[in-house]
Design a protein around this motif. Sequence first.
Motif, PDB file in Angstrom:
ATOM      1  N   VAL A  18      29.860 -97.928  18.377  1.00 42.89           N
ATOM      2  CA  VAL A  18      31.275 -97.096  17.647  1.00 42.89           C
ATOM      3  C   VAL A  18      32.095 -97.178  18.998  1.00 42.89           C
ATOM      4  CG1 VAL A  18      32.403 -94.609  18.034  1.00 42.89           C
ATOM      5  CG2 VAL A  18      30.199 -95.282  16.320  1.00 42.89           C
ATOM      6  N   ALA A  19      31.073 -97.386  20.184  1.00 40.53           N
ATOM      7  CA  ALA A  19      32.178 -97.473  22.314  1.00 40.53           C
ATOM      8  C   ALA A  19      32.582 -99.045  22.109  1.00 40.53           C
ATOM      9  CB  ALA A  19      30.975 -96.920  22.983  1.00 40.53           C
ATOM     10  N   ALA A  20      31.896-100.018  21.718  1.00 41.73           N
ATOM     11  CA  ALA A  20      31.614-100.595  22.947  1.00 41.73           C
ATOM     12  C   ALA A  20      33.089-101.563  21.526  1.00 41.73           C
ATOM     13  CB  ALA A  20      30.784-102.208  22.146  1.00 41.73           C
ATOM     14  N   LYS A  21      33.327-101.589  20.169  1.00 43.60           N
ATOM     15  CA  LYS A  21      34.236-101.597  19.053  1.00 43.60           C
ATOM     16  C   LYS A  21      35.668-101.664  20.168  1.00 43.60           C
ATOM     17  CE  LYS A  21      35.732-102.536  14.722  1.00 43.60           C
ATOM     18  NZ  LYS A  21      35.427-101.783  13.033  1.00 43.60           N
ATOM     19  N   PRO A  22      36.253-100.740  20.443  1.00 47.29           N
ATOM     20  CA  PRO A  22      37.768 -99.945  20.898  1.00 47.29           C
ATOM     21  C   PRO A  22      37.828-100.923  22.724  1.00 47.29           C
ATOM     22  CG  PRO A  22      36.494 -98.317  20.371  1.00 47.29           C
ATOM     23  CD  PRO A  22      35.143 -99.099  20.266  1.00 47.29           C
ATOM     24  N   LEU A  23      36.732-101.185  22.779  1.00 40.48           N
ATOM     25  CA  LEU A  23      36.614-102.333  23.969  1.00 40.48           C
ATOM     26  C   LEU A  23      37.125-103.140  24.020  1.00 40.48           C
ATOM     27  CD1 LEU A  23      34.226-100.496  26.801  1.00 40.48           C
ATOM     28  CD2 LEU A  23      36.364-100.406  26.369  1.00 40.48           C
ATOM     29  N   ILE A  24      36.101-104.738  22.962  1.00 43.87           N
ATOM     30  CA  ILE A  24      36.281-105.642  22.367  1.00 43.87           C
ATOM     31  C   ILE A  24      37.629-105.460  21.360  1.00 43.87           C
ATOM     32  CG2 ILE A  24      35.474-107.796  20.847  1.00 43.87           C
ATOM     33  CD1 ILE A  24      32.613-106.505  21.284  1.00 43.87           C
ATOM     34  N   GLU A  25      37.936-104.118  21.258  1.00 39.42           N
ATOM     35  CA  GLU A  25      39.582-105.310  20.754  1.00 39.42           C
ATOM     36  C   GLU A  25      40.233-104.930  21.481  1.00 39.42           C
ATOM     37  OE1 GLU A  25      39.129-101.856  17.792  1.00 39.42           O
ATOM     38  OE2 GLU A  25      38.535-102.938  16.014  1.00 39.42           O
ATOM     39  N   ALA A  26      40.512-104.378  22.449  1.00 32.08           N
ATOM     40  CA  ALA A  26      41.285-104.195  23.354  1.00 32.08           C
ATOM     41  C   ALA A  26      41.779-105.473  24.589  1.00 32.08           C
ATOM     42  CB  ALA A  26      40.833-102.884  24.167  1.00 32.08           C
ATOM     43  N   GLY A  27      40.721-106.155  23.824  1.00 27.16           N
ATOM     44  CA  GLY A  27      40.337-107.463  24.613  1.00 27.16           C
ATOM     45  C   GLY A  27      39.421-107.975  25.810  1.00 27.16           C
ATOM     46  N   LEU A  28      38.096-107.072  25.635  1.00 20.11           N
ATOM     47  CA  LEU A  28      37.352-107.658  26.157  1.00 20.11           C
ATOM     48  C   LEU A  28      36.037-108.285  25.558  1.00 20.11           C
ATOM     49  CD1 LEU A  28      35.695-104.419  28.353  1.00 20.11           C
ATOM     50  CD2 LEU A  28      37.072-106.938  28.843  1.00 20.11           C
ATOM     51  N   ASP A  29      35.607-109.512  25.916  1.00 18.41           N
ATOM     52  CA  ASP A  29      34.579-110.550  25.319  1.00 18.41           C
ATOM     53  C   ASP A  29      33.498-109.793  24.957  1.00 18.41           C
ATOM     54  OD1 ASP A  29      32.669-112.419  24.854  1.00 18.41           O
ATOM     55  OD2 ASP A  29      34.197-113.532  24.660  1.00 18.41           O
ATOM     56  N   VAL A 208      42.429 -96.606  25.471  1.00 19.26           N
ATOM     57  CA  VAL A 208      41.951 -97.395  24.583  1.00 19.26           C
ATOM     58  C   VAL A 208      42.327 -96.530  23.544  1.00 19.26           C
ATOM     59  CG1 VAL A 208      40.943 -99.335  25.747  1.00 19.26           C
ATOM     60  CG2 VAL A 208      39.321 -97.760  24.719  1.00 19.26           C
ATOM     61  N   PRO A 209      42.572 -96.839  22.028  1.00 21.08           N
ATOM     62  CA  PRO A 209      42.791 -96.681  21.408  1.00 21.08           C
ATOM     63  C   PRO A 209      41.431 -96.230  20.299  1.00 21.08           C
ATOM     64  CG  PRO A 209      44.101 -98.330  20.503  1.00 21.08           C
ATOM     65  CD  PRO A 209      42.978 -98.517  22.151  1.00 21.08           C
ATOM     66  N   VAL A 210      40.558 -95.205  20.207  1.00 22.08           N
ATOM     67  CA  VAL A 210      40.116 -94.607  19.277  1.00 22.08           C
ATOM     68  C   VAL A 210      40.529 -94.008  18.061  1.00 22.08           C
ATOM     69  CG1 VAL A 210      37.465 -93.457  19.332  1.00 22.08           C
ATOM     70  CG2 VAL A 210      38.280 -95.194  21.183  1.00 22.08           C
ATOM     71  N   ASN A 211      41.030 -95.170  17.192  1.00 18.15           N
ATOM     72  CA  ASN A 211      40.539 -93.857  15.686  1.00 18.15           C
ATOM     73  C   ASN A 211      42.397 -93.488  16.189  1.00 18.15           C
ATOM     74  OD1 ASN A 211      40.809 -93.430  12.955  1.00 18.15           O
ATOM     75  ND2 ASN A 211      39.856 -91.101  13.607  1.00 18.15           N
ATOM     76  N   VAL A 215      41.622 -92.622  24.294  1.00 17.33           N
ATOM     77  CA  VAL A 215      40.162 -92.102  24.736  1.00 17.33           C
ATOM     78  C   VAL A 215      39.783 -93.760  26.418  1.00 17.33           C
ATOM     79  CG1 VAL A 215      37.732 -92.736  24.972  1.00 17.33           C
ATOM     80  CG2 VAL A 215      39.051 -91.686  23.718  1.00 17.33           C
ATOM     81  N   SER A 216      39.516 -93.100  27.354  1.00 16.10           N
ATOM     82  CA  SER A 216      39.037 -94.109  28.879  1.00 16.10           C
ATOM     83  C   SER A 216      38.976 -95.116  28.836  1.00 16.10           C
ATOM     84  CB  SER A 216      38.949 -93.210  29.704  1.00 16.10           C
ATOM     85  OG  SER A 216      38.598 -94.005  31.313  1.00 16.10           O
ATOM     86  N   ALA A 217      38.588 -95.972  28.903  1.00 11.73           N
ATOM     87  CA  ALA A 217      37.730 -97.582  28.987  1.00 11.73           C
ATOM     88  C   ALA A 217      36.649 -96.760  29.571  1.00 11.73           C
ATOM     89  CB  ALA A 217      38.652 -98.451  29.627  1.00 11.73           C
ATOM     90  N   ALA A 218      36.679 -96.543  30.977  1.00  9.48           N
ATOM     91  CA  ALA A 218      35.391 -96.668  31.874  1.00  9.48           C
ATOM     92  C   ALA A 218      34.350 -95.075  31.321  1.00  9.48           C
ATOM     93  CB  ALA A 218      36.247 -96.199  33.485  1.00  9.48           C
ATOM     94  N   LEU A 219      35.590 -94.445  30.377  1.00  2.79           N
ATOM     95  CA  LEU A 219      34.553 -93.652  29.931  1.00  2.79           C
ATOM     96  C   LEU A 219      33.556 -93.667  28.415  1.00  2.79           C
ATOM     97  CD1 LEU A 219      33.684 -90.424  29.353  1.00  2.79           C
ATOM     98  CD2 LEU A 219      35.397 -89.588  27.700  1.00  2.79           C
ATOM     99  N   LEU A 220      34.204 -94.841  28.002  1.00  2.00           N
ATOM    100  CA  LEU A 220      33.716 -95.969  26.841  1.00  2.00           C
ATOM    101  C   LEU A 220      32.340 -96.479  27.298  1.00  2.00           C
ATOM    102  CD1 LEU A 220      35.958 -96.392  24.547  1.00  2.00           C
ATOM    103  CD2 LEU A 220      34.775 -94.140  24.084  1.00  2.00           C
ATOM    104  N   LEU A 221      32.091 -97.352  28.325  1.00  2.00           N
ATOM    105  CA  LEU A 221      31.203 -97.954  29.337  1.00  2.00           C
ATOM    106  C   LEU A 221      29.923 -96.638  29.952  1.00  2.00           C
ATOM    107  CD1 LEU A 221      30.976-100.646  30.351  1.00  2.00           C
ATOM    108  CD2 LEU A 221      32.287-100.019  31.816  1.00  2.00           C
ATOM    109  N   ALA A 222      30.802 -96.083  30.708  1.00  2.00           N
ATOM    110  CA  ALA A 222      29.870 -95.053  30.424  1.00  2.00           C
ATOM    111  C   ALA A 222      29.356 -94.388  29.910  1.00  2.00           C
ATOM    112  CB  ALA A 222      30.347 -93.573  31.679  1.00  2.00           C
ATOM    113  N   TRP A 223      29.585 -93.890  28.631  1.00  2.00           N
ATOM    114  CA  TRP A 223      28.838 -94.008  27.752  1.00  2.00           C
ATOM    115  C   TRP A 223      27.959 -94.960  26.961  1.00  2.00           C
ATOM    116  CZ3 TRP A 223      27.484 -89.866  24.319  1.00  2.00           C
ATOM    117  CH2 TRP A 223      27.316 -90.033  23.054  1.00  2.00           C
ATOM    118  N   ILE A 224      28.615 -96.526  27.118  1.00  2.00           N
ATOM    119  CA  ILE A 224      27.107 -96.892  26.958  1.00  2.00           C
ATOM    120  C   ILE A 224      26.438 -97.604  27.459  1.00  2.00           C
ATOM    121  CG2 ILE A 224      27.330-100.242  26.262  1.00  2.00           C
ATOM    122  CD1 ILE A 224      31.040 -99.948  25.231  1.00  2.00           C
TER     123      ILE A 224
END
Length: 318
Positions: A18-29, A208-211, A215-224
């Motif tokens: 759930v946290a990684a999908k928005p990052l991938i959709e935002a352009g990260l490999d 990055v958009p989450v639904n 949401v901050s991309a850095a916050l999603l990365l910290a969760w991951i």
Amino acid sequence: MGLGLALASAVAFGGSGVAAKPLIEAGLDPLHVVWLRVTGAAVVMLPLAVRHRALPRRHPGLLAGFGLLAVAGVQACYFAAISRVPVGVALLVEYLAPALVLGWVRFVQRRPVTRAAALGVVLAVGGLACVVEIWSGLGFDALGLLLAFGAACCQVGYFVLSDRGGDAGDDAPDPLGVIAYGLLVGAVLLTAVARPWNLDWPVLTHTVPVNGTPVSAALLLAWIVLVATVLAYVTGIVAVRRLSPQVAGVVACLEAVLATVLAWVLLGERLSAPQVAGGAVVLVGAFIAQASAPARGAADPVAAGGPERELSRREPAA
């Protein structure tokens, strides 16, 4: 305690997608997301690696195998698979691992498995088929399915290696040290494969958009890193030590159910009636497998043994 830790590990692992999908959709490999996940966790666990600096000398094979299979292998194969096939299909294939664990115990270790444990695996896999609605499509990418199966094989290595040395008493490698060095090994291997110097770093400085919610991309990365990796691996390996590889494998199937629920709540992906029913079947399968395994020390988890059975006769008198 073991069952509770296994459930906590499943919840933590289940939140990674759930946290990684928005990052991938935002352009990260996808492979770059895996590298960030593993390397960040390795940095967090570095003090534990220093504390257990004798482990590489005492258990080099265990640490290398854990880093290669349980860390780099599972994550890289899974994220590569979901880039080619639907996430649900990749999860179903990956979580054939409990059945593969039983095959390892039965045909490699040559120990008979209980019928209840086997039934639990069958129910869990059948429930997962309903959760991911496998009947909704048949035209899947062959390489994607092969990568998902590779993740399943690597996950077998995770459960088997996590259990290694669990009954060795004072000589058993510390599980936290194993995780710390496994993450370090995985980070080194993934650095060579992912080539992070090509990573699109500016993505991490934006939202990055989450639904629909930024949401901050850095916050999603910290969760991951902190929850979906550090906490997930710590609780997972300790749970395997308290349960057994095949029981912990079945409980870990709940990750797919929890990931689907989190995707429903956070990403707006609705659950159908068959998916809800499948989740209930997975829970039943996990319960049956857990109830069929005696406590460690009373008997062999999957086989009625000689010395183990004799020990169980003496314990009540003691």
